[in-house]
Design an enzyme around this catalytic site. Structure first.
Site, PDB file in Angstrom:
ATOM      1  N   LYS A  76     -11.818  -4.280   5.494  1.00 13.50           N
ATOM      2  CA  LYS A  76     -10.886  -3.664   5.084  1.00 13.50           C
ATOM      3  C   LYS A  76     -10.866  -3.233   3.558  1.00 13.50           C
ATOM      4  O   LYS A  76     -11.488  -3.841   2.749  1.00 13.50           O
ATOM      5  CB  LYS A  76      -9.651  -4.957   5.035  1.00 13.50           C
ATOM      6  CG  LYS A  76      -8.090  -4.478   4.548  1.00 13.50           C
ATOM      7  CD  LYS A  76      -7.810  -3.858   6.077  1.00 13.50           C
ATOM      8  CE  LYS A  76      -6.362  -3.070   5.681  1.00 13.50           C
ATOM      9  NZ  LYS A  76      -6.604  -1.589   5.011  1.00 13.50           N
ATOM     10  N   LYS A 112     -15.099  -0.366   1.967  1.00 16.21           N
ATOM     11  CA  LYS A 112     -14.842   0.800   1.200  1.00 16.21           C
ATOM     12  C   LYS A 112     -15.553   2.143   1.789  1.00 16.21           C
ATOM     13  O   LYS A 112     -16.695   2.068   2.368  1.00 16.21           O
ATOM     14  CB  LYS A 112     -14.927   0.515  -0.255  1.00 16.21           C
ATOM     15  CG  LYS A 112     -14.135   1.207  -1.053  1.00 16.21           C
ATOM     16  CD  LYS A 112     -12.810   0.317  -1.176  1.00 16.21           C
ATOM     17  CE  LYS A 112     -11.786   1.333  -2.189  1.00 16.21           C
ATOM     18  NZ  LYS A 112     -10.540   0.565  -2.528  1.00 16.21           N
ATOM     19  N   THR A 196       0.798  -2.560  -4.525  1.00 16.51           N
ATOM     20  CA  THR A 196      -0.242  -2.915  -5.347  1.00 16.51           C
ATOM     21  C   THR A 196       0.517  -3.090  -7.005  1.00 16.51           C
ATOM     22  O   THR A 196       0.094  -3.986  -7.741  1.00 16.51           O
ATOM     23  CB  THR A 196      -1.347  -1.790  -5.645  1.00 16.51           C
ATOM     24  OG1 THR A 196      -1.836  -1.657  -4.164  1.00 16.51           O
ATOM     25  CG2 THR A 196      -2.260  -2.276  -6.306  1.00 16.51           C
TER      26      THR A 196
END
Length: 423
Positions: A76, A112, A196
């Site tokens: 992820k 990533k 976030t």
């Protein structure tokens, strides 16, 4: 020796990550035998991304996808479009995602991706061509049970929609769960864009209360005014704090009485930056670090807080909205000066948490309201920061070390219990 070992010898984000792992090793007891698992990525892919530009020329861009660790579930992590993207950075970001998902106890590993490009210099059609070609080059290692990308610096929901469509075309059917952070009408989750920044606020609120720092009247400095910095700023202002300085790629602005965020929002949308905003004075980028403040929110790129800057910072609390913004020696300096740091692997984990919610919703084809999303997010973030705080108190260590202890224990236990194939 790993063919990626040379990177560990260079300065950069990967070196910062490796030093963080070395610092946590003494706390891991018998699990330390497995710690080399965390010092090398499971898989690193470098791809050439050729596209036809609008003027008919062909340009080549370099793309990456790194899967750091998949012991606890599929990879992820976001995809970054930025002119400074390189393998060193992407490896480090994937590793921090491994720790982050484990600290939140999400059933994911860390990954990533990125392309070395300035997306602002591409037309919308060129950006779409770049995205679709990059997706085709990495499509064999991504998927809803393999590795699930998401937005990061320089990418957004539209980019995720192109990735989903390109991947789905290769599968012969729509696969909504291959990415998160996509448009809501394509299977995205409500609350994802603000998640976030909301997580930065929630963890900051919890720790501020623990260190007896009142939010009412608190002076806050924010570096980066994208989705993360702006949402965190709005929520702190709602709690009675005031934003006294903001820095982004266009400059640094300062108003000791507090910057009017509603006026700044209008200006920002028109000018794509905070520089030149009339409601505050311009100061030098370096003066940002020495402004009188109670809370600092670095929410831009990694490697921003050096030792020299750490000596200037007046904040009592640092909330790492960005990934890897603080060098290890700067970390030591801040702790020595009595500054509390809420590390990136917990502080900015709101995004990946709601990405998990989105993935779950896509798998079930059943979607929750934004209130349900926020309630679930707040509950998980509060539980995680309390676990980290408890571990820090028990081990007499920093919050960063405590977060790494929790994350590494969960990852390495999974590695130990799965065993090594072949035996």
């Amino acid at each position: 020796m790993s063919n990626l070992s040379y990177i560990s010898q260079n300065n950069g984000p990967w070196s910062t990550y490796l030093e963080q792992i070395d610092r946590v090793a003494p706390y891991l007891e018998h699990l330390e035998d497995y710690i080399d698992t965390l010092k090398r990525p499971k898989r690193a892919l470098i791809v050439d991304v050729p596209i036809v530009m609008d003027d008919g020329t062909i340009q080549h861009f370099e793309g990456y996808r790194v899967q750091h660790n998949l012991s606890r579930g599929p990879g992820k992590g976001g995809i970054r479009y930025h002119p400074d993207v390189d393998l060193n950075e992407v490896m480090a970001l994937s590793a921090w995602m491994t720790i982050k998902t484990a600290v939140l106890n999400l059933p994911f590993g860390g990954a990533k991706g990125g392309v070395r490009v300035d997306p602002r210099k591409l037309s919308p059609r060129e950006l779409e061509r770049l995205t679709r070609r990059y997706t085709s080059e990495i499509s064999h290692i991504i998927g809803p049970q393999k590795d699930i990308p998401a937005p990061d610096v320089g990418t957004n929901a539209n980019v995720m929609g192109w990735i989903m469509d390109t991947y789905s075309s290769g599968q012969g059917h729509t696969v909504t769960g291959v990415v998160t952070g996509k448009p809501v009408h394509l299977g995205g989750s409500l609350g994802r864009v603000k998640a976030t920044g909301r997580g930065v606020f929630i963890t900051g609120q919890q720790v501020a209360d623990k260190i007896k720092l009142p939010l009412e009247g608190a002076k806050i400095a924010v570096q980066g005014f994208g989705n993360v910095g702006s949402e965190a700023a709005y929520l702190f202002v709602e709690s009675g704090s005031k934003i006294v300085t903001i820095q982004d790629h266009t400059g640094t602005i300062y108003n000791p009485e507090g910057i009017n965020l509603e006026e700044l929002k209008v200006y920002f949308e028109k000018n794509q930056g905070v520089g030149g905003f009339a409601g505050a004075q311009a100061i030098s980028d370096e003066d940002f670090w020495s402004v009188e403040m109670d809370i600092l929110i670095p929410a831009a790129l990694e490697g921003q807080i050096t030792v020299e800057r750490a000596e200037k910072i007046t904040a009592k609390l640092v909330l790492e909205g960005a990934n890897g913004p603080t060098y290890p020696d700067a970390d030591d300096m801040l702790i020595k000066r009595g500054v509390t740091i809420v590390p990136d692997v917990i502080c900015n984990a709101g995004g990946v948490t709601v990405s998990y919610f989105e993935w779950v919703q896509d798998m079930a084809s059943y979607f929750w309201s934004e209130d349900e999303i926020n309630q679930r997010l707040d509950k998980l973030m509060i539980q995680a920061i309390n676990d980290v705080w408890h571990t820090a108190s028990e081990k007499a260590c920093s919050l960063r070390t405590a977060a790494f202890i929790l994350g590494c224990e969960r990852i390495l236990k999974a590695r130990m219990e799965r065993g090594i194939f072949p035996g």
